[in-house]
Structures are given as C-alpha cells and as structure tokens.
Design a protein around this motif. Structure first.
Motif, PDB file in Angstrom:
ATOM      1  N   ALA A   1      61.304  25.645  61.143  1.00 55.44           N
ATOM      2  CA  ALA A   1      59.973  25.896  61.712  1.00 55.44           C
ATOM      3  C   ALA A   1      60.117  26.634  63.034  1.00 55.44           C
ATOM      4  O   ALA A   1      61.026  26.365  63.820  1.00 55.44           O
ATOM      5  N   MET A   2      59.185  27.526  63.258  1.00 57.46           N
ATOM      6  CA  MET A   2      59.094  28.237  64.531  1.00 57.46           C
ATOM      7  C   MET A   2      58.162  27.431  65.440  1.00 57.46           C
ATOM      8  O   MET A   2      57.516  26.484  65.000  1.00 57.46           O
ATOM      9  N   ALA A   3      58.083  27.811  66.696  1.00 58.23           N
ATOM     10  CA  ALA A   3      57.231  27.104  67.658  1.00 58.23           C
ATOM     11  C   ALA A   3      55.761  27.092  67.226  1.00 58.23           C
ATOM     12  O   ALA A   3      55.040  26.132  67.485  1.00 58.23           O
ATOM     13  N   ASN A   4      55.321  28.136  66.519  1.00 58.43           N
ATOM     14  CA  ASN A   4      53.924  28.212  66.086  1.00 58.43           C
ATOM     15  C   ASN A   4      53.664  27.438  64.782  1.00 58.43           C
ATOM     16  O   ASN A   4      52.556  27.462  64.263  1.00 58.43           O
ATOM     17  N   GLY A   5      54.693  26.787  64.236  1.00 61.62           N
ATOM     18  CA  GLY A   5      54.538  26.003  63.019  1.00 61.62           C
ATOM     19  C   GLY A   5      54.876  26.750  61.741  1.00 61.62           C
ATOM     20  O   GLY A   5      55.077  26.144  60.697  1.00 61.62           O
ATOM     21  N   ASN A   6      54.929  28.075  61.802  1.00 59.12           N
ATOM     22  CA  ASN A   6      55.333  28.866  60.640  1.00 59.12           C
ATOM     23  C   ASN A   6      56.823  28.669  60.386  1.00 59.12           C
ATOM     24  O   ASN A   6      57.575  28.316  61.293  1.00 59.12           O
ATOM     25  N   ARG A   7      57.245  28.918  59.171  1.00 61.57           N
ATOM     26  CA  ARG A   7      58.669  28.817  58.829  1.00 61.57           C
ATOM     27  C   ARG A   7      59.219  30.213  58.571  1.00 61.57           C
ATOM     28  O   ARG A   7      58.532  31.067  58.034  1.00 61.57           O
ATOM     29  N   ILE A   8      60.466  30.403  58.948  1.00 57.25           N
ATOM     30  CA  ILE A   8      61.165  31.639  58.602  1.00 57.25           C
ATOM     31  C   ILE A   8      62.190  31.280  57.534  1.00 57.25           C
ATOM     32  O   ILE A   8      62.618  30.130  57.436  1.00 57.25           O
ATOM     33  N   ASP A   9      62.568  32.241  56.733  1.00 55.01           N
ATOM     34  CA  ASP A   9      63.533  31.999  55.663  1.00 55.01           C
ATOM     35  C   ASP A   9      64.805  32.786  55.957  1.00 55.01           C
ATOM     36  O   ASP A   9      64.848  34.000  55.770  1.00 55.01           O
ATOM     37  N   LEU A  10      65.822  32.072  56.436  1.00 52.75           N
ATOM     38  CA  LEU A  10      67.084  32.721  56.778  1.00 52.75           C
ATOM     39  C   LEU A  10      67.880  33.125  55.541  1.00 52.75           C
ATOM     40  O   LEU A  10      68.813  33.915  55.642  1.00 52.75           O
ATOM     41  N   SER A  11      67.517  32.585  54.368  1.00 52.20           N
ATOM     42  CA  SER A  11      68.254  32.938  53.160  1.00 52.20           C
ATOM     43  C   SER A  11      67.841  34.311  52.635  1.00 52.20           C
ATOM     44  O   SER A  11      68.511  34.872  51.775  1.00 52.20           O
ATOM     45  N   ASP A  12      66.738  34.862  53.145  1.00 52.09           N
ATOM     46  CA  ASP A  12      66.362  36.230  52.807  1.00 52.09           C
ATOM     47  C   ASP A  12      67.223  37.192  53.606  1.00 52.09           C
ATOM     48  O   ASP A  12      67.455  36.989  54.790  1.00 52.09           O
ATOM     49  N   GLY A  13      67.677  38.243  52.982  1.00 54.46           N
ATOM     50  CA  GLY A  13      68.496  39.221  53.688  1.00 54.46           C
ATOM     51  C   GLY A  13      69.873  38.663  54.011  1.00 54.46           C
ATOM     52  O   GLY A  13      70.413  37.839  53.285  1.00 54.46           O
ATOM     53  N   ASP A  14      70.435  39.101  55.116  1.00 55.25           N
ATOM     54  CA  ASP A  14      71.803  38.724  55.468  1.00 55.25           C
ATOM     55  C   ASP A  14      71.894  37.738  56.631  1.00 55.25           C
ATOM     56  O   ASP A  14      72.971  37.505  57.154  1.00 55.25           O
ATOM     57  N   HIS A  15      70.785  37.155  57.065  1.00 59.50           N
ATOM     58  CA  HIS A  15      70.819  36.221  58.197  1.00 59.50           C
ATOM     59  C   HIS A  15      71.741  35.032  57.917  1.00 59.50           C
ATOM     60  O   HIS A  15      72.551  34.649  58.758  1.00 59.50           O
ATOM     61  N   GLU A  16      71.591  34.461  56.747  1.00 60.73           N
ATOM     62  CA  GLU A  16      72.387  33.292  56.366  1.00 60.73           C
ATOM     63  C   GLU A  16      73.878  33.649  56.302  1.00 60.73           C
ATOM     64  O   GLU A  16      74.726  32.913  56.812  1.00 60.73           O
ATOM     65  N   VAL A  17      74.188  34.779  55.717  1.00 61.68           N
ATOM     66  CA  VAL A  17      75.589  35.216  55.620  1.00 61.68           C
ATOM     67  C   VAL A  17      76.154  35.438  57.019  1.00 61.68           C
ATOM     68  O   VAL A  17      77.287  35.050  57.311  1.00 61.68           O
ATOM     69  N   SER A  18      75.367  36.027  57.918  1.00 59.86           N
ATOM     70  CA  SER A  18      75.822  36.240  59.301  1.00 59.86           C
ATOM     71  C   SER A  18      76.108  34.920  60.006  1.00 59.86           C
ATOM     72  O   SER A  18      77.093  34.802  60.742  1.00 59.86           O
ATOM     73  N   LEU A  19      75.255  33.923  59.785  1.00 58.07           N
ATOM     74  CA  LEU A  19      75.472  32.602  60.385  1.00 58.07           C
ATOM     75  C   LEU A  19      76.791  32.003  59.897  1.00 58.07           C
ATOM     76  O   LEU A  19      77.611  31.545  60.687  1.00 58.07           O
ATOM     77  N   PHE A  20      77.006  32.033  58.575  1.00 58.68           N
ATOM     78  CA  PHE A  20      78.243  31.472  58.032  1.00 58.68           C
ATOM     79  C   PHE A  20      79.470  32.308  58.402  1.00 58.68           C
ATOM     80  O   PHE A  20      80.564  31.777  58.561  1.00 58.68           O
ATOM     81  N   ALA A  21      79.303  33.611  58.566  1.00 60.40           N
ATOM     82  CA  ALA A  21      80.420  34.457  59.011  1.00 60.40           C
ATOM     83  C   ALA A  21      80.840  34.061  60.425  1.00 60.40           C
ATOM     84  O   ALA A  21      82.035  34.080  60.750  1.00 60.40           O
ATOM     85  N   ALA A  22      79.869  33.685  61.273  1.00 58.40           N
ATOM     86  CA  ALA A  22      80.214  33.220  62.624  1.00 58.40           C
ATOM     87  C   ALA A  22      81.035  31.937  62.543  1.00 58.40           C
ATOM     88  O   ALA A  22      82.018  31.775  63.275  1.00 58.40           O
TER      89      ALA A  22
END
Length: 173
Positions: free
Chosen positions: A32-53
């Motif tokens: 959840a973001m501060a405004n209550g909306n959710r973002i989806d890190l599994s879309d695109g390469d965000h998730e892969v970048s997190l695990f690569a770190a």
C-alpha cells in the motif's frame, strides 16, 4: 516512491563454520502507498531488480529463502502444491531472472514447523561450473515437468507456470 508498509523484511546471516550466507525474508509484491492505493511490483522488472539487489549482497553459494504463503503468493503456493518445479513458479522465475542460478528448493515443511511458513529457497551458484551443472539439471527438470499433463487441482497456476518454464528454457538455451 515510498510505501506505507514494508515491501521486504527478514533476517540476514553472513554464515560461518561451514554455513553459507543466507537471507530469510518475507516479500509483499503489492504494498500500500500512503494514499491507500496499491502498487504492483511484480509488473515489469521492479521485482527482479529487488531480488537482484539481494543476490548482489550474497556471496557465491549463498541463498535467499522467501516466504510464499498467504494472499501475496497464492499462485506460487498453489503451483508448488501441484509439484511445479520451484524455478517455474511466479516467485521462482523472478528469482531466477535476478541471478539466482544455483538451484531451488521448496521448503514445504520448514524443519518441523519451527522455522516459519513455506518458503522458496533460491541459491547463487558456487562458480561458473556449478552454474552450468545447475542449468542442465534445471533444463531436465523443466522438460520432464512440461511433458506431464496439467494439474486438475490448480490448472490456472499450472498453465502460467508452464509458460514461465518455457521462458526459462529459452533463457538457458
């Protein structure tokens, strides 16, 4: 970008006395973001970048264990229940793409239940020879899996896993 809840939390060990370095964590792909909306890190390469770190923090032969129970990882959990190779699950494929090419393990029963929820373990290879060996094993495991009929228990999770399995085979080719 900041979230109102953690994306990843866990424990890190540098290893020692014959134990390799490891990270045991939980991961929330739709925080959840501060405004209550959710973002989806599994879309695109965000998730892969997190695990690569995470992969970059670990030395060769280290591993990460990611909890895969609960609503956030329902597809991975279901796929593991019908014997999908861990690397072909949604979470496993992201870890593979992030550089964890030293093999996978499904911790369905985490050491008698004392070590928490079901986890997916992804290993870094020891060296280039180990990566080649693991690639051959992964390829054989995926080919065997793809030759089986689709599971009647969770056909949607199995079908998506098969698509990821074919993608990983193409990356290994």
């Amino acid at each position: 970008m900041s979230t109102a809840e953690p994306v990843l939390w866990g424990v890190f060990s540098a290893g020692g006395k014959g134990v390799q370095a490891w990270i045991d964590c939980a991961y929330r792909p739709r925080p959840a973001m501060a405004n209550g909306n959710r973002i989806d890190l599994s879309d695109g390469d965000h998730e892969v970048s997190l695990f690569a770190a995470l992969c970059g923090v670990l030395p060769p032969n280290g591993h990460v264990m990611v909890s895969c129970e609960g609503k956030d990882h329902e597809e991975t959990y279901r796929a593991l229940r019908v014997q999908v190779p861990p690397v072909a699950t949604r979470l496993g494929a992201a870890l593979f793409r992030a550089g964890f090419r030293g093999g996978f393990k499904n911790w369905y029963f985490a050491e008698g239940g004392w070590e928490g929820p079901v986890k997916l373990q992804a290993n870094k290879p020891r060296d280039a020879a180990h990566e080649v060996l693991t690639a051959k094993q992964t390829e054989a495991e995926l080919r065997e899996y793809l030759a089986r009929p689709i599971s009647a228990l969770y056909p949607d999770a199995d079908a998506r896993s098969r698509d990821r399995g074919r993608l990983i085979l193409s990356l290994l080719a």
